[in-house]
Enzyme design. Sequence first.
Site, PDB file in Angstrom:
ATOM      1  N   TYR A 118       0.836  -1.198   0.000  1.00 18.59           N
ATOM      2  CA  TYR A 118       0.000   0.000   0.000  1.00 18.59           C
ATOM      3  C   TYR A 118       0.874   1.252   0.000  1.00 18.59           C
ATOM      4  O   TYR A 118       1.981   1.254   0.560  1.00 18.59           O
ATOM      5  CB  TYR A 118      -0.886   0.048   1.250  1.00 18.59           C
ATOM      6  CG  TYR A 118      -2.002  -0.955   1.266  1.00 18.59           C
ATOM      7  CD1 TYR A 118      -3.226  -0.670   0.663  1.00 18.59           C
ATOM      8  CD2 TYR A 118      -1.838  -2.191   1.886  1.00 18.59           C
ATOM      9  CE1 TYR A 118      -4.267  -1.590   0.687  1.00 18.59           C
ATOM     10  CE2 TYR A 118      -2.865  -3.110   1.919  1.00 18.59           C
ATOM     11  CZ  TYR A 118      -4.076  -2.811   1.318  1.00 18.59           C
ATOM     12  OH  TYR A 118      -5.102  -3.720   1.340  1.00 18.59           O
ATOM     13  N   TYR A 157      -0.133 -10.182   0.401  1.00 19.79           N
ATOM     14  CA  TYR A 157       0.944  -9.663   1.244  1.00 19.79           C
ATOM     15  C   TYR A 157       0.869 -10.311   2.629  1.00 19.79           C
ATOM     16  O   TYR A 157      -0.196 -10.734   3.085  1.00 19.79           O
ATOM     17  CB  TYR A 157       0.864  -8.141   1.365  1.00 19.79           C
ATOM     18  CG  TYR A 157      -0.443  -7.606   1.911  1.00 19.79           C
ATOM     19  CD1 TYR A 157      -0.690  -7.540   3.282  1.00 19.79           C
ATOM     20  CD2 TYR A 157      -1.435  -7.141   1.050  1.00 19.79           C
ATOM     21  CE1 TYR A 157      -1.875  -7.046   3.785  1.00 19.79           C
ATOM     22  CE2 TYR A 157      -2.628  -6.635   1.530  1.00 19.79           C
ATOM     23  CZ  TYR A 157      -2.843  -6.586   2.905  1.00 19.79           C
ATOM     24  OH  TYR A 157      -4.020  -6.094   3.385  1.00 19.79           O
ATOM     25  N   ARG A 167      -2.582 -12.206   3.423  1.00 17.68           N
ATOM     26  CA  ARG A 167      -3.879 -11.775   2.925  1.00 17.68           C
ATOM     27  C   ARG A 167      -4.011 -12.154   1.457  1.00 17.68           C
ATOM     28  O   ARG A 167      -3.073 -11.998   0.679  1.00 17.68           O
ATOM     29  CB  ARG A 167      -4.046 -10.251   3.023  1.00 17.68           C
ATOM     30  CG  ARG A 167      -4.111  -9.653   4.393  1.00 17.68           C
ATOM     31  CD  ARG A 167      -5.239 -10.124   5.280  1.00 17.68           C
ATOM     32  NE  ARG A 167      -6.469 -10.567   4.655  1.00 17.68           N
ATOM     33  CZ  ARG A 167      -7.461  -9.781   4.230  1.00 17.68           C
ATOM     34  NH1 ARG A 167      -7.370  -8.480   4.360  1.00 17.68           N
ATOM     35  NH2 ARG A 167      -8.540 -10.304   3.702  1.00 17.68           N
ATOM     36  N   HIS A 170      -6.884  -8.609  -2.792  1.00 23.39           N
ATOM     37  CA  HIS A 170      -8.221  -8.080  -2.534  1.00 23.39           C
ATOM     38  C   HIS A 170      -8.278  -6.587  -2.822  1.00 23.39           C
ATOM     39  O   HIS A 170      -7.258  -5.887  -2.838  1.00 23.39           O
ATOM     40  CB  HIS A 170      -8.648  -8.340  -1.082  1.00 23.39           C
ATOM     41  CG  HIS A 170      -7.777  -7.682  -0.062  1.00 23.39           C
ATOM     42  ND1 HIS A 170      -6.579  -8.212   0.358  1.00 23.39           N
ATOM     43  CD2 HIS A 170      -7.930  -6.521   0.625  1.00 23.39           C
ATOM     44  CE1 HIS A 170      -6.028  -7.432   1.251  1.00 23.39           C
ATOM     45  NE2 HIS A 170      -6.827  -6.366   1.436  1.00 23.39           N
ATOM     46  N   HIS A 172     -10.530  -3.175  -1.448  1.00 21.85           N
ATOM     47  CA  HIS A 172     -11.458  -2.653  -0.444  1.00 21.85           C
ATOM     48  C   HIS A 172     -12.521  -1.791  -1.119  1.00 21.85           C
ATOM     49  O   HIS A 172     -12.215  -1.021  -2.033  1.00 21.85           O
ATOM     50  CB  HIS A 172     -10.716  -1.802   0.584  1.00 21.85           C
ATOM     51  CG  HIS A 172      -9.677  -2.541   1.360  1.00 21.85           C
ATOM     52  ND1 HIS A 172      -9.948  -3.168   2.557  1.00 21.85           N
ATOM     53  CD2 HIS A 172      -8.362  -2.762   1.112  1.00 21.85           C
ATOM     54  CE1 HIS A 172      -8.846  -3.727   3.024  1.00 21.85           C
ATOM     55  NE2 HIS A 172      -7.868  -3.502   2.163  1.00 21.85           N
TER      56      HIS A 172
END
Length: 252
Positions: A118, A157, A167, A170, A172
């Site tokens: 991110y 990640y 995870r 994905h 959000h």
Amino acid sequence: MRQGSEMSKPTTNAGPFFPRDRNWHPQALSPNYKTSVLRSPQKALLSFGNTISETTGPVFGQNMLGELDHDLVLNYAKPGESALGERIIVHGHVLDEEAKPVPNALVEVWQANAGGRYRHKKDGYLAPLDPNFGGCGRVITDENGYYAFRTIRPGPYPWPNGVNDWRPSHIHFSLFGSGFAQRLITQMYFEGDPHIPMCPIVRTINDPEAIEMLVAKLDMNHTVPMDARAYRFDMVLRGRRSTMFENRMEGN
């Protein structure tokens, strides 16, 4: 969140929203998802009826969107450049619990880049940042509740929940419907990802059908040849129920 396939013309909403289905959503306290231990309520929940501020809500217009808000491949890139990674299109419908489209709903998205990182100063993962990818965007649904945006498929990640927890890839989502009670924050996973059944967050959901509804399906009918594959992801917000009128149980 639930999916729906039947479409009908939008109608004027009336009355309060349906109550939340506590048997459908995961339990707030799920010890294998460590942060839920601190975040979950410590006392019994109280139920309140819908207030006016909940049954009326934000009004969004197309003039609030930037020219490239729907295109995460380009909206953070330098002129003549683009984000790195597998280009995809995510599209679908926003419906209510009666399978009616929700027009003019604000759909905001944010995600990691193709390497699973991110753009956030507290992200400690060692994967590199992409200077041409910001990782966020937004669209507004049309009169049929339809939305679409272009992005990069995010990478998986690691995260410090367990010794070796990862995870799944994905995206959000944050949605605002016609009232504040129709606010939905959720995540979209990708069909065929082996990390989905291993994820402690996903495993807080007891119903396999509910998990399946968080998984976007590959949609080759909406791909852009030589550019981007497509994934279909429908989302369902809480529906409304008419106010009861004396002994007419069907509403007013």
